[in-house]
Design an enzyme around this catalytic site. Structure first.
Site, PDB file in Angstrom:
ATOM      1  N   GLU A 365      15.657  11.190  -7.286  1.00 12.80           N
ATOM      2  CA  GLU A 365      16.211  12.266  -8.117  1.00 12.80           C
ATOM      3  C   GLU A 365      15.314  13.496  -8.104  1.00 12.80           C
ATOM      4  OE1 GLU A 365      19.168  12.199  -8.876  1.00 12.80           O
ATOM      5  OE2 GLU A 365      19.541  10.061  -8.599  1.00 12.80           O
ATOM      6  N   HIS A 371      14.843  20.383  -4.172  1.00 16.74           N
ATOM      7  CA  HIS A 371      15.873  21.176  -3.489  1.00 16.74           C
ATOM      8  C   HIS A 371      16.337  22.314  -4.415  1.00 16.74           C
ATOM      9  CE1 HIS A 371      19.669  20.763  -0.675  1.00 16.74           C
ATOM     10  NE2 HIS A 371      18.963  21.833  -0.405  1.00 16.74           N
TER      11      HIS A 371
END
Length: 574
Positions: A365, A371
């Site tokens: 996660e 990102h």
């Protein structure tokens, strides 16, 4: 409104209550109608189309060109080119799908209280009473099929039918063809071809694992054939025998806060030079939530990171990442990211000891988090994780590799009582056992992915499906009907595809496993964990968002198109 909706989505997913749930069900069709009002607006589309047709003369920068392509395709795929009569039909279908989807989610939350949002339940690993194991498995397997108000089958059969009708209106032969048009895979046929390369290897490995389990049962004079509810219990025995690895021996070295700060954050620091500072002055939506400032290598603030790790009855199952605020240079906003998981909360004063699977989930996660945090886009629509479904899991699954990197593991795997590092012998056992049970794990994931794809290649002319019959036939068709390996999610509680945006997209986890294992092999060829390698990955992958063709983006990093072999090797299937 998008900002408000992001907060609302977080709360209904991670800290729901009856009032919020009621609002969600009431608002879902209105929000869908609002989206339709934008993307089915003929005048607005004409303006987009006019700009799109002149794009070669406009001297736009690369990101603006990407934005133009993105919006033109978004309008087109939403039905902007339909006649007014067909637009009205589509709006009605969209509204009905949205209402049923919200209803499905509410039914599932009520039906699945106390159960993990997967077919197998963690407790099965340690339950010695076989009849109790069977009961727990049965409760999980039939959670949404009890013929009561929370039975989802009627709902999902209709959702599948609606989706087939939507696709037909838009000129596609099925829903999957429509939805994959803007994905990396492009077509359902490409996904089926990918499946055909991996299903035989995965099921062959699972059959071998079943034989190992059966021999343990036979040695103990069990007198029965292995069933799904036996798998985890006996797999643990096989793991002990083959690898001398006991989950309870490992857990004392994985205390949640140490894993987060000395593992997840440490790896990010070693690769990217970023650091984390806890904030106690910011409001949180639940007392267990923690907030951190994320500082870039030069000390400037990159964004904020919220984490919410403990299981609650009012929380969706599984684990996920999302934005509360997206990064955008246009609006001058920095990203606010959150991670949500479902780990068991310890008693007061006791440490939260987690399994290595849970550790991997935290790294996963946070890979999504990176990102989002490294997003560096002008436009929020293309920012961070706003990429195709079959690419978005690439950074997250890639980040899992650092959980078992020797340097990172040594930094966080210390005994919660003594502070002693995990013995090398135990570290070696974890590494050696990493391909253990991979046949089962991959087959259950592929079975779910294939189920999803088959639900979404139904033709619009097909009748309303009998859910259980359809499921059985779908798995049989692709040789994924191993009696002892049930799909990771059964149709009736497959939250990803009926309510969470993964319709015709669950294959993405396996597809991106191909991408990330190939990308990690680049790291292995170039010295592994280092700031220089981390910077290259940030520059070419993590900071790019959706600003260029994703296949090209991967090629620029790796130097070739995705190779399936590293994934098969990692899973012990080659």
């Amino acid at each position: 409104m998008a900002r408000v909706n992001m907060v609302f989505t977080l709360l209904t997913g991670a800290n729901n209550n009856p009032d919020l749930q009621k609002v969600k069900e009431e608002e879902a069709p209105k929000l869908t109608a609002n989206t339709d009002a934008i993307y089915l607006n003929t005048k607005l589309f004409k303006r987009v189309e006019t700009v799109f047709q002149q794009k070669d003369k406009l001297k736009l920068d690369a990101e603006s060109l990407s934005l133009l392509d993105y919006y033109y395709q978004k309008f087109e795929l939403a039905g902007a080119k339909l006649s007014e009569a067909d637009k009205d039909k589509l709006k009605e279908l969209n509204k009905e799908e949205s209402s049923l989807s919200a209803k499905f989610k509410a039914q599932l939350l009520a039906a699945g209280k106390g159960l993990k949002n997967t077919t197998q339940q963690p407790e099965l690993q340690s339950m010695t009473d076989r009849s109790k194991r069977e009961k727990l498995f049965s409760d999980s397997w039939n959670r949404a099929e009890k013929g009561d108000a929370n039975d989802t089958r009627k709902n999902i059969a209709r959702i599948a039918q609606i989706r087939a009708a939507q696709a037909k209106l838009l000129g596609f032969k099925n829903y999957a063809s429509w939805k994959l048009k803007n994905q990396m895979a492009k077509t359902p046929e490409a996904v089926e071809e990918f499946f055909s390369k991996v299903i035989p290897a995965a099921t062959a490995k699972a059959k071998g694992e079943a034989a190992d389990i059966q021999s343990v049962i036979d040695q103990q004079k069990g007198g029965f054939k292995v069933e799904p509810w036996d798998w985890d219990f006996y797999a643990e025995k096989v793991r002990k025998a083959k690898y001398d690895l006991n989950e309870n021996e490992v857990k004392p070295y994985f205390e949640l806060n140490k894993v987060l700060e000395n593992g997840v954050f440490y790896a990010a620091n070693q690769l990217h030079g970023i650091s984390f500072k806890e904030r106690k002055d910011l409001p949180v939506y639940q007392e267990d939530v923690r907030v951190f400032d994320v500082l870039d290598k030069d000390g400037s603030q990159l964004g904020l990171f919220y984490c919410d790790y403990y299981k609650r009855d009012n929380k969706d199952g599984g684990a996920w990442m999302d934005n509360l605020v997206p990064q955008s240079k246009l609006f001058g906003t920095k990203p606010v990211i959150y991670n949500v998981c479902n780990f068991t909360k310890p008693e007061v004063g006791k440490p939260a000891l987690i399994s290595f699977d849970d550790v991997t989930t935290m790294f996963h996660e946070f890979g999504h988090g990176l990102h989002g945090l490294f997003a560096n886009q002008q436009y929020s629509s293309l920012s961070g994780t706003n990429v195709a479904r079959d690419y978005v899991e690439f950074p997250s699954q890639f980040n899992e590799h650092w959980a078992s990197d020797p340097k990172v593991l040594k930094n966080y795997a210390v005994h919660y009582q003594t502070g002693a590092p995990m013995p090398q012998a135990l570290l070696d056992k974890i590494k050696k056992a990493s391909s253990f049970n991979q046949g089962y794990i991959f087959t259950e994931a592929l079975a779910a992915a294939d189920l999803d794809m088959q639900w979404h290649i139904i033709a619009a002319e097909a009748p309303l499906q009998d859910v259980d019959k359809f499921e059985a036939e779908a798995l049989k068709k692709t040789n994924l009907n191993l009696s002892y390996v049930p799909p990771r999610y059964r149709s009736s509680y497959f939250l990803h595809i009926w309510s969470n945006g993964y319709a015709a997209g669950y294959y993405a986890y396996s597809w991106t496993s191909m991408l990330e294992n190939d990308a990690f092999s680049w790291f292995q060829e170039n010295g592994g964990l280092s700031r220089a390698n981390g910077q290259r990955f940030r520059d070419l992958i993590l900071s790019k968002g959706n600003t260029e063709d994703l296949g090209k983006m991967f090629f620029n990093f790796r130097g070739h198109n995705p190779d399936i072999k590293p994934m098969l090797r990692k899973r012990g299937l080659l």
